[in-house]
Motif scaffolding. Structure first.
Motif, PDB file in Angstrom:
ATOM      1  N   ALA A  11      -4.881   6.399   5.460  1.00 52.24           N
ATOM      2  CA  ALA A  11      -6.324   6.146   5.529  1.00 52.24           C
ATOM      3  C   ALA A  11      -6.615   4.990   6.492  1.00 52.24           C
ATOM      4  O   ALA A  11      -7.556   5.063   7.294  1.00 52.24           O
ATOM      5  CB  ALA A  11      -6.878   5.836   4.139  1.00 52.24           C
ATOM      6  N   ARG A  12      -5.810   3.951   6.422  1.00 51.53           N
ATOM      7  CA  ARG A  12      -5.992   2.804   7.329  1.00 51.53           C
ATOM      8  C   ARG A  12      -5.727   3.233   8.778  1.00 51.53           C
ATOM      9  O   ARG A  12      -6.429   2.811   9.687  1.00 51.53           O
ATOM     10  CB  ARG A  12      -5.068   1.656   6.910  1.00 51.53           C
ATOM     11  N   LEU A  56       1.786   0.151  11.047  1.00 54.01           N
ATOM     12  CA  LEU A  56       1.554   1.094   9.952  1.00 54.01           C
ATOM     13  C   LEU A  56       2.376   2.370  10.122  1.00 54.01           C
ATOM     14  O   LEU A  56       2.889   2.916   9.143  1.00 54.01           O
ATOM     15  CB  LEU A  56       0.073   1.450   9.850  1.00 54.01           C
ATOM     16  N   GLU A  97      -2.710   5.360   1.354  1.00 50.82           N
ATOM     17  CA  GLU A  97      -3.532   4.230   1.795  1.00 50.82           C
ATOM     18  C   GLU A  97      -3.232   3.878   3.251  1.00 50.82           C
ATOM     19  O   GLU A  97      -4.144   3.572   4.019  1.00 50.82           O
ATOM     20  CB  GLU A  97      -3.285   3.015   0.906  1.00 50.82           C
ATOM     21  N   ASN A  98      -1.953   3.926   3.615  1.00 50.21           N
ATOM     22  CA  ASN A  98      -1.585   3.634   4.998  1.00 50.21           C
ATOM     23  C   ASN A  98      -2.149   4.679   5.948  1.00 50.21           C
ATOM     24  O   ASN A  98      -2.617   4.348   7.038  1.00 50.21           O
ATOM     25  CB  ASN A  98      -0.059   3.541   5.145  1.00 50.21           C
ATOM     26  N   GLY A 109      -1.786  -0.410  14.126  1.00 44.61           N
ATOM     27  CA  GLY A 109      -1.472   1.000  13.921  1.00 44.61           C
ATOM     28  C   GLY A 109       0.003   1.287  14.082  1.00 44.61           C
ATOM     29  O   GLY A 109       0.599   2.028  13.296  1.00 44.61           O
ATOM     30  N   ASP A 151      -6.266   6.167  10.005  1.00 47.81           N
ATOM     31  CA  ASP A 151      -7.469   6.904  10.416  1.00 47.81           C
ATOM     32  C   ASP A 151      -8.577   5.953  10.854  1.00 47.81           C
ATOM     33  O   ASP A 151      -9.277   6.204  11.842  1.00 47.81           O
ATOM     34  CB  ASP A 151      -7.975   7.799   9.285  1.00 47.81           C
ATOM     35  N   GLU A 152      -8.731   4.847  10.110  1.00 44.04           N
ATOM     36  CA  GLU A 152      -9.745   3.850  10.483  1.00 44.04           C
ATOM     37  C   GLU A 152      -9.439   3.255  11.854  1.00 44.04           C
ATOM     38  O   GLU A 152     -10.338   3.096  12.691  1.00 44.04           O
ATOM     39  CB  GLU A 152      -9.795   2.732   9.444  1.00 44.04           C
ATOM     40  N   LEU A 153      -8.175   2.905  12.071  1.00 45.93           N
ATOM     41  CA  LEU A 153      -7.786   2.302  13.343  1.00 45.93           C
ATOM     42  C   LEU A 153      -7.975   3.278  14.502  1.00 45.93           C
ATOM     43  O   LEU A 153      -8.433   2.888  15.579  1.00 45.93           O
ATOM     44  CB  LEU A 153      -6.334   1.822  13.278  1.00 45.93           C
ATOM     45  N   PRO A 210       0.830  -1.200   0.000  1.00 44.75           N
ATOM     46  CA  PRO A 210       0.000   0.000   0.000  1.00 44.75           C
ATOM     47  C   PRO A 210       0.867   1.254   0.000  1.00 44.75           C
ATOM     48  O   PRO A 210       1.947   1.280   0.583  1.00 44.75           O
ATOM     49  CB  PRO A 210      -0.789  -0.101   1.303  1.00 44.75           C
TER      50      PRO A 210
END
Length: 78
Positions: free
Chosen positions: A15-16, A44, A12-13, A41, A18-20, A8
């Motif tokens: 964004a991930r 990442l 993309e990392n 996290g 942010d999700e976490l 990624p």
């Protein structure tokens, strides 16, 4: 023919991440799920730091003398 595994990108990392963070902000997150999200996290964050370091090494800047200088290295005449 084997399919290439694509890593990624930085966006993309982020964004991930942010999700976490959103998962960790929930009041009802179980402890085990929180620990898994935290661990993912942190992995990442390390990947993002590695990606940023790689890009920084490729950055060129123009000095006042009209020379290109690699980030953190000597200069290249133009």
């Amino acid at each position: 023919m084997a399919e290439e595994t694509r890593r990624p990108g930085l966006e993309e990392n982020f964004a991930r991440l942010d999700e976490l963070i959103g998962q960790l902000d929930r009041d009802d997150i179980p402890l085990e799920e929180a620990f898994q999200a935290y661990s993912a996290g942190m992995a990442l964050v390390k990947q993002c730091n590695d990606q940023i370091d790689k890009v920084e090494k490729q950055v060129l800047k123009l000095t006042e003398e009209g020379q290109l200088e690699e980030f953190g290295n000597g200069s290249i005449s133009i």
